[in-house]
Scaffold this motif. Structure first.
Motif, short mmCIF file in Angstrom:
data_model
loop_
_atom_site.label_atom_id
_atom_site.label_comp_id
_atom_site.label_asym_id
_atom_site.label_seq_id
_atom_site.Cartn_x
_atom_site.Cartn_y
_atom_site.Cartn_z
N LEU A 112 0.81 -1.22 0.00
CA LEU A 112 0.00 0.00 0.00
C LEU A 112 0.84 1.27 0.00
N HIS A 113 2.04 1.18 -0.62
CA HIS A 113 2.90 2.37 -0.69
C HIS A 113 3.95 2.15 -1.78
N ALA A 114 3.76 2.83 -2.92
CA ALA A 114 4.71 2.65 -4.03
C ALA A 114 4.71 3.90 -4.90
N HIS A 115 5.88 4.16 -5.51
CA HIS A 115 6.07 5.38 -6.32
C HIS A 115 6.39 5.06 -7.77
N GLY A 159 -6.15 -9.08 -12.55
CA GLY A 159 -6.38 -9.74 -11.26
C GLY A 159 -5.81 -8.95 -10.11
N LEU A 160 -4.95 -7.98 -10.42
CA LEU A 160 -4.41 -7.12 -9.35
C LEU A 160 -5.43 -6.02 -9.07
N THR A 161 -5.69 -5.78 -7.80
CA THR A 161 -6.58 -4.68 -7.40
C THR A 161 -5.75 -3.44 -7.15
N ASP A 175 -1.35 -8.82 -4.69
CA ASP A 175 -2.79 -8.89 -4.94
C ASP A 175 -3.43 -7.50 -4.92
N VAL A 176 -2.98 -6.68 -3.98
CA VAL A 176 -3.56 -5.34 -3.82
C VAL A 176 -2.42 -4.33 -3.74
N LEU A 177 -2.41 -3.39 -4.67
CA LEU A 177 -1.35 -2.38 -4.74
C LEU A 177 -1.96 -1.00 -4.64
N ARG A 192 2.37 -7.05 -10.18
CA ARG A 192 1.64 -8.28 -10.53
C ARG A 192 2.62 -9.44 -10.70
N ASP A 193 3.76 -9.20 -11.36
CA ASP A 193 4.76 -10.25 -11.56
C ASP A 193 5.33 -10.73 -10.22
#
Ligand code: AMP
Ligand code: MN
Ligand code: MN
Ligand code: MN
Length: 275
Positions: free
Chosen positions: A5-8, A55-57, A31-33, A26-27
């Motif tokens: 839940l934290h990416a740039h 499939g990635l949320t 599951d949740v980004l 995803r690779d």
């Protein structure tokens, strides 16, 4: 389930396009980004397009630079509505502040003997976002220092010529804006402000009293002792727990997407607030 839940991305100070951040996550079985660029919403649409059908949320997010008692504090807005007009106003104001600060930094760097620092940094920046890492990359490219870390130590970090007043909006106003945009406000990387444990608790309590709901119990690379302790603080203060890599680029100095680890079992995960 793997939550990050934290990416740039490169719309702030990351290196990859928003869509490549999504595909890389995803690779790596995320599951949740949440894409949480600094003070900008610019990457969210292309990230959402890249996530569709994989499939990635994707959670719409942002990481705001704020001030609390004059100190720089980062606040994540998770599951926000990026079309919210109030949120967009805040983002526009932070962007103006960033360019104003960049001119001050550039003036100081010029006086310290650096050639064309603003034009140099601008080539690494995006239209509405300029940050100290963009100056750092220019200083490396132009040969003034050999690494970004040294650029911070010599020219951009605390106590150097690039250390100018930041002028960020107050933490209280940012928390309000996030809430009004339907989001959850999370206090980012509480262990990274050089505060004692009791001051971290005071900050977390103040954040909660302003309407903040989450504490980033895991951020980037940290020990299991720190994770356990941050989990205790979250529970004690009454905040939900969040976790994120704070990924900026594929590089050993940053945590990899999805690799920050799982929350302590006794924490209430922040995603309960939107699931
Ligand atoms: P700014 O938002 O312009 O103040 O820049 C802060 C950003 O610089 C942070 O989000 C980090 O990504 C990066 N940063 C801060 N300190 C360092 C450091 N010592 N070395 C490398 N990057 C750093
Ligand atoms: Mn950053
Ligand atoms: Mn941060
Ligand atoms: Mn971050």
């Amino acid at each position: 389930m793997i939550y990050d839940l934290h990416a740039h991305s490169n719309v702030s100070d990351g290196i990859l396009d928003p869509k490549d951040v999504v595909l890389r996550a995803r690779d790596r079985s995320v599951d949740v980004l949440a894409l949480t660029d600094h003070d900008t919403l610019a990457g969210l649409q292309s990230a959402a397009e890249a996530a569709a059908g994989t499939g990635l949320t994707l959670i719409a997010g942002i990481e705001f630079s704020t001030q609390w008692l004059g100190r720089g504090i980062h606040v994540l807005g998770l599951n926000i509505d990026p079309t919210d007009a109030g949120l967009q106003d805040v983002v526009a104001s932070q962007s103006r502040q960033r360019w104003q600060r960049a001119r001050l930094i550039a003036g100081n760097l010029r006086r310290a003997g650096i050639k064309d620092p603003l034009d140099g940094a601008r080539r690494f920046a995006s239209a509405d976002h300029i940050a100290r890492p963009h100056f750092a990359r220019y200083l490396v490219e132009a040969g003034y220092v050999s690494t970004v870390a040294l650029a911070f130590r010599k020219y951009l970090g605390a106590g150097t010529v690039g250390d100018v007043p930041h002028g960020w909006l107050e933490m209280a106003d940012i928390v309000q804006a996030i809430k009004l945009a339907g989001g959850v406000a999370v206090l980012a990387h509480p262990g990274k402000y050089n505060l004692t444990r009791s001051r971290i608790c005071r900050l977390a309590e103040a954040f909660r009293d302003l309407g903040g709901q989450g504490l980033e119990v895991i951020s980037g690379v940290q020990t299991s002792q720190v994770t356990a302790d941050m989990g205790r603080i979250a529970n004690q203060v009454g905040l939900y727990a969040s976790c994120g890599s704070d990924f900026h680029m594929p590089d050993r100095s940053w945590q990899e997407l999805g690799a920050a680890g799982a929350l302590p079992a006794n924490c209430r995960p922040v995603w309960q607030l939107w699931n």
